[in-house]
Design a protein around this motif. Structure first.
Motif, PDB file in Angstrom:
ATOM      1  N   ARG A  34       5.499  50.257   3.486  1.00  0.00           N
ATOM      2  CA  ARG A  34       4.732  51.284   4.197  1.00  0.00           C
ATOM      3  C   ARG A  34       4.224  50.756   5.534  1.00  0.00           C
ATOM      4  O   ARG A  34       4.308  51.448   6.554  1.00  0.00           O
ATOM      5  N   ALA A  35       3.712  49.524   5.562  1.00  0.00           N
ATOM      6  CA  ALA A  35       3.231  48.943   6.819  1.00  0.00           C
ATOM      7  C   ALA A  35       4.382  48.825   7.816  1.00  0.00           C
ATOM      8  O   ALA A  35       4.235  49.174   8.995  1.00  0.00           O
ATOM      9  N   TYR A  36       5.534  48.381   7.346  1.00  0.00           N
ATOM     10  CA  TYR A  36       6.717  48.302   8.210  1.00  0.00           C
ATOM     11  C   TYR A  36       7.085  49.684   8.754  1.00  0.00           C
ATOM     12  O   TYR A  36       7.353  49.831   9.947  1.00  0.00           O
ATOM     13  N   ASP A  37       7.122  50.692   7.877  1.00  0.00           N
ATOM     14  CA  ASP A  37       7.479  52.045   8.317  1.00  0.00           C
ATOM     15  C   ASP A  37       6.543  52.533   9.422  1.00  0.00           C
ATOM     16  O   ASP A  37       6.982  53.165  10.379  1.00  0.00           O
ATOM     17  N   LEU A  38       5.262  52.258   9.290  1.00  0.00           N
ATOM     18  CA  LEU A  38       4.298  52.695  10.306  1.00  0.00           C
ATOM     19  C   LEU A  38       4.540  52.002  11.630  1.00  0.00           C
ATOM     20  O   LEU A  38       4.577  52.640  12.686  1.00  0.00           O
ATOM     21  N   VAL A  39       4.704  50.700  11.603  1.00  0.00           N
ATOM     22  CA  VAL A  39       4.878  49.935  12.840  1.00  0.00           C
ATOM     23  C   VAL A  39       6.228  50.214  13.488  1.00  0.00           C
ATOM     24  O   VAL A  39       6.326  50.340  14.713  1.00  0.00           O
ATOM     25  N   SER A  40       7.278  50.321  12.701  1.00  0.00           N
ATOM     26  CA  SER A  40       8.616  50.522  13.273  1.00  0.00           C
ATOM     27  C   SER A  40       8.833  51.953  13.762  1.00  0.00           C
ATOM     28  O   SER A  40       9.774  52.209  14.505  1.00  0.00           O
ATOM     29  N   GLU A  41       7.959  52.890  13.373  1.00  0.00           N
ATOM     30  CA  GLU A  41       7.983  54.234  13.963  1.00  0.00           C
ATOM     31  C   GLU A  41       7.144  54.137  15.228  1.00  0.00           C
ATOM     32  O   GLU A  41       5.952  54.431  15.239  1.00  0.00           O
ATOM     33  N   VAL A  42       7.792  53.680  16.307  1.00  0.00           N
ATOM     34  CA  VAL A  42       7.066  53.278  17.515  1.00  0.00           C
ATOM     35  C   VAL A  42       6.215  54.393  18.123  1.00  0.00           C
ATOM     36  O   VAL A  42       5.257  54.115  18.843  1.00  0.00           O
ATOM     37  N   SER A  43       6.518  55.638  17.818  1.00  0.00           N
ATOM     38  CA  SER A  43       5.702  56.737  18.358  1.00  0.00           C
ATOM     39  C   SER A  43       4.273  56.697  17.820  1.00  0.00           C
ATOM     40  O   SER A  43       3.370  57.296  18.401  1.00  0.00           O
ATOM     41  N   GLU A 163      -6.583  57.376   6.332  1.00  0.00           N
ATOM     42  CA  GLU A 163      -5.655  58.496   6.412  1.00  0.00           C
ATOM     43  C   GLU A 163      -4.261  58.215   5.909  1.00  0.00           C
ATOM     44  O   GLU A 163      -3.556  59.128   5.503  1.00  0.00           O
ATOM     45  N   GLY A 164      -3.830  56.976   5.981  1.00  0.00           N
ATOM     46  CA  GLY A 164      -2.418  56.717   5.817  1.00  0.00           C
ATOM     47  C   GLY A 164      -2.013  55.951   4.604  1.00  0.00           C
ATOM     48  O   GLY A 164      -1.175  55.071   4.710  1.00  0.00           O
ATOM     49  N   GLY A 165      -2.569  56.253   3.453  1.00  0.00           N
ATOM     50  CA  GLY A 165      -2.159  55.556   2.229  1.00  0.00           C
ATOM     51  C   GLY A 165      -0.655  55.563   2.065  1.00  0.00           C
ATOM     52  O   GLY A 165       0.069  56.176   2.826  1.00  0.00           O
ATOM     53  N   ASP A 166      -0.182  54.889   1.031  1.00  0.00           N
ATOM     54  CA  ASP A 166       1.254  54.723   0.850  1.00  0.00           C
ATOM     55  C   ASP A 166       2.039  56.031   0.764  1.00  0.00           C
ATOM     56  O   ASP A 166       3.217  56.051   1.066  1.00  0.00           O
ATOM     57  N   ASP A 167       1.419  57.108   0.361  1.00  0.00           N
ATOM     58  CA  ASP A 167       2.158  58.360   0.219  1.00  0.00           C
ATOM     59  C   ASP A 167       1.934  59.325   1.385  1.00  0.00           C
ATOM     60  O   ASP A 167       2.499  60.414   1.394  1.00  0.00           O
ATOM     61  N   ALA A 168       1.123  58.943   2.359  1.00  0.00           N
ATOM     62  CA  ALA A 168       0.794  59.860   3.458  1.00  0.00           C
ATOM     63  C   ALA A 168       1.977  59.988   4.421  1.00  0.00           C
ATOM     64  O   ALA A 168       2.683  59.041   4.689  1.00  0.00           O
TER      65      ALA A 168
END
Length: 170
Positions: A34-43, A163-168
């Motif tokens: 999840r942390a990777y997904d957030l960071v790699s979604e550069v927007s 706001e951004g738990g693992d399922d958000a």
């Protein structure tokens, strides 16, 4: 008699870009994936970063090695647009990119307890006058970028907790 002075660009010749790097880390209440997904979604980076905004991948690009993205950057009262290329995109593990061929950012993610240690590293790749022409200017840049990374990590951790738990969705 008039004396003209010019910047001493030879000062850069006596410096080593390896001297200008740092790593900061923080624990985040999310899985490494999840942390990777957030960071790699550069927007999303503008949500947390005090220095970057309006970041987006080129059309059809995404978090994969070789992909390009652009963004707005600011430092003090200066603003500019930059181009970055993804170097590594290993889901749940590493996201690294180079900005304008001048600096490298690398994020790594490691599970710890019920969350993740997110580590953010920054390094000068070369010495270019646009970044500074003296040791003091480059030290100031390093300090600014380290502060920015710390602010980003804290803001990311807070955002995930609020706001951004693992399922958000983001």
């Amino acid at each position: 008699m008039s004396i003209t002075t010019t910047p001493d660009h030879t000062a850069l010749e006596h410096l080593d870009p390896q001297d200008f790097r740092f790593t900061r880390k923080a624990w985040i209440a999310a899985t490494p994936s999840r942390a990777y997904d957030l960071v790699s979604e550069v927007s999303m980076i503008g949500t947390w970063s005090p220095s970057a905004s309006e970041v987006s991948y080129d059309d059809g690009a995404g978090p994969r090695a070789g992909a390009w993205f652009s963004g707005r950057n600011r430092r003090g009262d200066r603003e500019w647009t930059s181009r970055s290329q993804v170097l590594r995109a290993e889901p749940g593990e590493t996201f690294a990119f180079v900005v304008e061929g001048l600096v490298q950012w690398c994020w790594t993610f490691r599970p710890l307890g019920t969350g993740t240690v997110a580590e953010q590293s920054w390094q000068l790749l070369g010495l270019e006058p646009v970044l500074g022409t003296t040791r003091a200017e480059l030290d100031a840049l390093l300090a600014h970028m380290a502060d920015s990374a710390e602010t980003t990590l804290v803001a990311l951790g807070r955002w995930v907790a609020e706001e951004g738990g693992d399922d958000a969705a983001f």
